[in-house]
Design a protein around this motif. Structure first.
Motif, mmCIF file in Angstrom:
data_model
loop_
_atom_site.group_PDB
_atom_site.id
_atom_site.type_symbol
_atom_site.label_atom_id
_atom_site.label_comp_id
_atom_site.label_asym_id
_atom_site.label_seq_id
_atom_site.Cartn_x
_atom_site.Cartn_y
_atom_site.Cartn_z
ATOM 1 N N ASP A 174 40.340 89.040 44.609
ATOM 2 C CA ASP A 174 41.057 87.830 45.021
ATOM 3 C C ASP A 174 42.415 88.169 45.633
ATOM 4 O OD1 ASP A 174 38.983 86.238 44.192
ATOM 5 O OD2 ASP A 174 39.879 85.712 42.260
ATOM 6 N N GLU A 175 43.159 89.045 44.968
ATOM 7 C CA GLU A 175 44.482 89.405 45.461
ATOM 8 C C GLU A 175 44.393 90.111 46.811
ATOM 9 O OE1 GLU A 175 48.446 91.416 43.550
ATOM 10 O OE2 GLU A 175 46.586 92.553 43.352
ATOM 11 N N CYS A 176 43.458 91.035 46.914
ATOM 12 C CA CYS A 176 43.306 91.794 48.156
ATOM 13 C C CYS A 176 42.868 90.882 49.296
ATOM 14 C CB CYS A 176 42.292 92.909 47.946
ATOM 15 S SG CYS A 176 42.376 94.202 49.197
ATOM 16 N N THR A 177 41.941 89.985 49.010
ATOM 17 C CA THR A 177 41.471 89.044 50.038
ATOM 18 C C THR A 177 42.610 88.143 50.492
ATOM 19 O OG1 THR A 177 39.222 89.069 49.136
ATOM 20 C CG2 THR A 177 39.816 87.215 50.547
ATOM 21 N N ASP A 178 43.401 87.646 49.552
ATOM 22 C CA ASP A 178 44.549 86.803 49.903
ATOM 23 C C ASP A 178 45.512 87.530 50.840
ATOM 24 O OD1 ASP A 178 43.623 84.687 48.408
ATOM 25 O OD2 ASP A 178 44.865 85.135 46.656
ATOM 26 N N LEU A 179 45.820 88.779 50.513
ATOM 27 C CA LEU A 179 46.745 89.557 51.335
ATOM 28 C C LEU A 179 46.196 89.757 52.747
ATOM 29 C CD1 LEU A 179 47.889 92.265 48.768
ATOM 30 C CD2 LEU A 179 49.356 90.560 49.842
ATOM 31 N N ILE A 180 44.908 90.065 52.849
ATOM 32 C CA ILE A 180 44.293 90.312 54.151
ATOM 33 C C ILE A 180 44.286 89.041 55.001
ATOM 34 C CG2 ILE A 180 42.095 90.858 55.284
ATOM 35 C CD1 ILE A 180 41.595 92.752 52.824
ATOM 36 N N ILE A 181 43.895 87.945 54.407
ATOM 37 C CA ILE A 181 43.835 86.686 55.159
ATOM 38 C C ILE A 181 45.223 86.248 55.596
ATOM 39 C CG2 ILE A 181 43.302 84.228 54.996
ATOM 40 C CD1 ILE A 181 40.832 85.972 55.323
ATOM 41 N N GLN A 182 46.209 86.400 54.723
ATOM 42 C CA GLN A 182 47.568 85.996 55.088
ATOM 43 C C GLN A 182 48.109 86.883 56.205
ATOM 44 O OE1 GLN A 182 49.117 83.109 53.533
ATOM 45 N NE2 GLN A 182 49.975 83.427 55.559
ATOM 46 N N MET B 69 34.289 93.110 51.950
ATOM 47 C CA MET B 69 33.963 92.634 53.293
ATOM 48 C C MET B 69 33.355 91.235 53.234
ATOM 49 S SD MET B 69 31.528 94.408 56.182
ATOM 50 C CE MET B 69 31.249 93.580 57.758
ATOM 51 N N LEU B 70 32.422 91.013 52.315
ATOM 52 C CA LEU B 70 31.801 89.692 52.201
ATOM 53 C C LEU B 70 32.809 88.624 51.794
ATOM 54 C CD1 LEU B 70 28.334 90.394 50.517
ATOM 55 C CD2 LEU B 70 28.842 89.965 52.932
ATOM 56 N N ARG B 71 33.672 88.956 50.857
ATOM 57 C CA ARG B 71 34.657 87.976 50.401
ATOM 58 C C ARG B 71 35.661 87.642 51.493
ATOM 59 N NH1 ARG B 71 35.696 88.144 44.003
ATOM 60 N NH2 ARG B 71 33.712 89.051 43.335
ATOM 61 N N VAL B 72 36.057 88.639 52.263
ATOM 62 C CA VAL B 72 36.980 88.395 53.368
ATOM 63 C C VAL B 72 36.290 87.559 54.440
ATOM 64 C CG1 VAL B 72 38.242 89.496 55.254
ATOM 65 C CG2 VAL B 72 38.394 90.425 52.942
ATOM 66 N N CYS B 73 35.026 87.849 54.730
ATOM 67 C CA CYS B 73 34.282 87.064 55.718
ATOM 68 C C CYS B 73 34.142 85.606 55.272
ATOM 69 C CB CYS B 73 32.904 87.679 55.953
ATOM 70 S SG CYS B 73 32.909 89.158 56.985
ATOM 71 N N GLU B 74 33.903 85.405 53.987
ATOM 72 C CA GLU B 74 33.777 84.043 53.461
ATOM 73 C C GLU B 74 35.074 83.253 53.662
ATOM 74 O OE1 GLU B 74 32.169 81.845 49.404
ATOM 75 O OE2 GLU B 74 33.155 83.800 49.236
ATOM 76 N N ARG B 75 36.204 83.892 53.326
ATOM 77 C CA ARG B 75 37.497 83.226 53.509
ATOM 78 C C ARG B 75 37.821 83.040 54.985
ATOM 79 N NH1 ARG B 75 41.617 83.820 49.827
ATOM 80 N NH2 ARG B 75 42.931 82.928 51.465
ATOM 81 N N ALA B 76 37.495 84.045 55.793
ATOM 82 C CA ALA B 76 37.756 83.951 57.228
ATOM 83 C C ALA B 76 36.980 82.794 57.838
ATOM 84 C CB ALA B 76 37.384 85.265 57.913
ATOM 85 N N ALA B 77 35.733 82.637 57.419
ATOM 86 C CA ALA B 77 34.918 81.541 57.924
ATOM 87 C C ALA B 77 35.500 80.187 57.517
ATOM 88 C CB ALA B 77 33.484 81.673 57.409
ATOM 89 N N ALA B 78 35.993 80.106 56.285
ATOM 90 C CA ALA B 78 36.538 78.844 55.782
ATOM 91 C C ALA B 78 37.863 78.484 56.437
ATOM 92 C CB ALA B 78 36.711 78.924 54.264
ATOM 93 N N GLU B 79 38.630 79.495 56.868
ATOM 94 C CA GLU B 79 39.971 79.245 57.382
ATOM 95 C C GLU B 79 40.111 79.509 58.877
ATOM 96 O OE1 GLU B 79 43.145 80.502 54.872
ATOM 97 O OE2 GLU B 79 41.864 80.638 53.096
ATOM 98 N N GLY B 80 38.973 79.684 59.553
ATOM 99 C CA GLY B 80 39.002 79.796 61.005
ATOM 100 C C GLY B 80 39.572 81.085 61.549
ATOM 101 N N VAL B 81 39.465 82.175 60.784
ATOM 102 C CA VAL B 81 39.943 83.475 61.242
ATOM 103 C C VAL B 81 38.746 84.267 61.766
ATOM 104 C CG1 VAL B 81 41.045 85.639 60.563
ATOM 105 C CG2 VAL B 81 41.817 83.478 59.562
ATOM 106 N N SER B 82 38.828 84.748 62.983
ATOM 107 C CA SER B 82 37.712 85.492 63.570
ATOM 108 C C SER B 82 37.762 86.961 63.171
ATOM 109 C CB SER B 82 37.725 85.368 65.098
ATOM 110 O OG SER B 82 38.907 85.927 65.634
ATOM 111 N N ILE B 83 36.607 87.620 63.261
ATOM 112 C CA ILE B 83 36.512 89.033 62.893
ATOM 113 C C ILE B 83 35.956 89.846 64.062
ATOM 114 C CG2 ILE B 83 36.096 88.392 60.481
ATOM 115 C CD1 ILE B 83 33.170 89.449 60.939
#
Length: 277
Positions: free
Chosen positions: A25-33, A103-117
């Motif tokens: 969770d922490e790592c995903t938050d940092l990456i998305i931000q 990777m899956l968790r980051v993709c899930e958050r990216a999809a939800a928040e409109g961040v492309s990969i």
């Protein structure tokens, strides 16, 4: 390029490699931000194989890992060592942070928040299947592009072309699947040219494309993922798992008794005190 990054979690030095005490969770938050703020950062999911490469090559792979924004404990033996050397007040790590799962968790958050990969690495057939699988799992995921570089040293012109393609795609997050240590070297080299998080995720591309089976959950929990992979590819992996893994245990034991051999000073690690300087 904007290389300012958000504050990273604390680190624990394992055989001279600083590994961050983080969670999914922490790592995903940092990456998305970082992605939303267009900040450059490099992330490596690090297992025993990568740790040992870092120890045996302190001026190359080891130096690069110690300059990554986030190094996660991918392998169970790495997590166990981090808990062994846990300092007073530090939380017990109940889970590792695997590259494929991250990777899956980051993709899930990216999809939800409109961040492309963007996907960089592996082969064209693997990338094609990977994109199909990811969009099936995350229908809102935006894949800005994918590149399968040739399996040889790239020319400066090719390097520049690929970096320019990634930049022009507008991707918020870049996944790199070139294998260790090539992917870490690529991310480290290009970190100042890309305003986005770069995640080195190892075999995640092949796994999520359905070309490589993951070890059963129980084997993963008991740190036997290496055995599962070894049984699948004994000829290619026997040296890694039958020689390198036992050496890792020896080195961790030496660190525990504070007699781990000191490496070169300009690697930025005092190995005997296990302290990042």
């Amino acid at each position: 390029m904007n290389t300012q990054t958000l504050p990273a979690p604390s680190q624990t030095s394992i055989i001279g490699i600083g590994v961050h005490r983080t969670s999914y969770d922490e790592c995903t938050d940092l990456i998305i931000q970082n992605a939303k703020w267009h900040l450059s950062c490099i992330v490596a999911a690090t297992d025993v194989h990568s740790m040992m490469r870092g120890y045996l090559d302190p001026q190359g792979h080891g130096y690069r890992l110690n300059h990554f924004s986030i190094v996660t404990p991918d392998g169970q033996p790495v997590r166990w060592a981090m808990n062994l050397f846990r300092k007073s007040g530090e939380k017990y790590l109940r889970d590792r942070v695997r590259g494929p799962e991250l990777m899956l968790r980051v993709c899930e958050r990216a999809a939800a928040e409109g961040v492309s990969i963007f996907l960089y690495g592996s082969t064209d057939p693997t990338l094609e299947q990977l994109q199909v699988k990811l969009t099936q799992k995350f229908p809102n995921l935006k894949i800005a592009g994918a590149i399968s570089p040739p399996f040889r040293a790239l020319t400066p012109e090719e390097e520049a072309e690929y970096v320019q393609t990634i930049r022009q795609s507008g991707a918020g997050i870049l996944f790199v699947g070139l294998g260790c240590p090539k992917q870490e070297e690529w991310a480290f080299t290009h970190r100042h040219r890309l305003d986005c998080p770069i995640l080195c995720v190892g075999a995640a591309f092949d796994m999520h494309a359905g070309q490589v089976d993951e070890a059963p959950i129980l084997m993963q929990q008991f740190g036997l993922e290496w055995l599962y992979r070894f049984l699948q590819e004994p000829v290619r992996l026997w040296k890694r798992y039958l020689l390198i893994n036992p050496l890792y245990l020896v080195l961790v034991t030496l660190q525990f008794f504070k007699v781990l051999p000191r490496q070169k000073k300009n690697n930025r690690i005092d190995y005997q005190t296990s302290h990042i300087i």
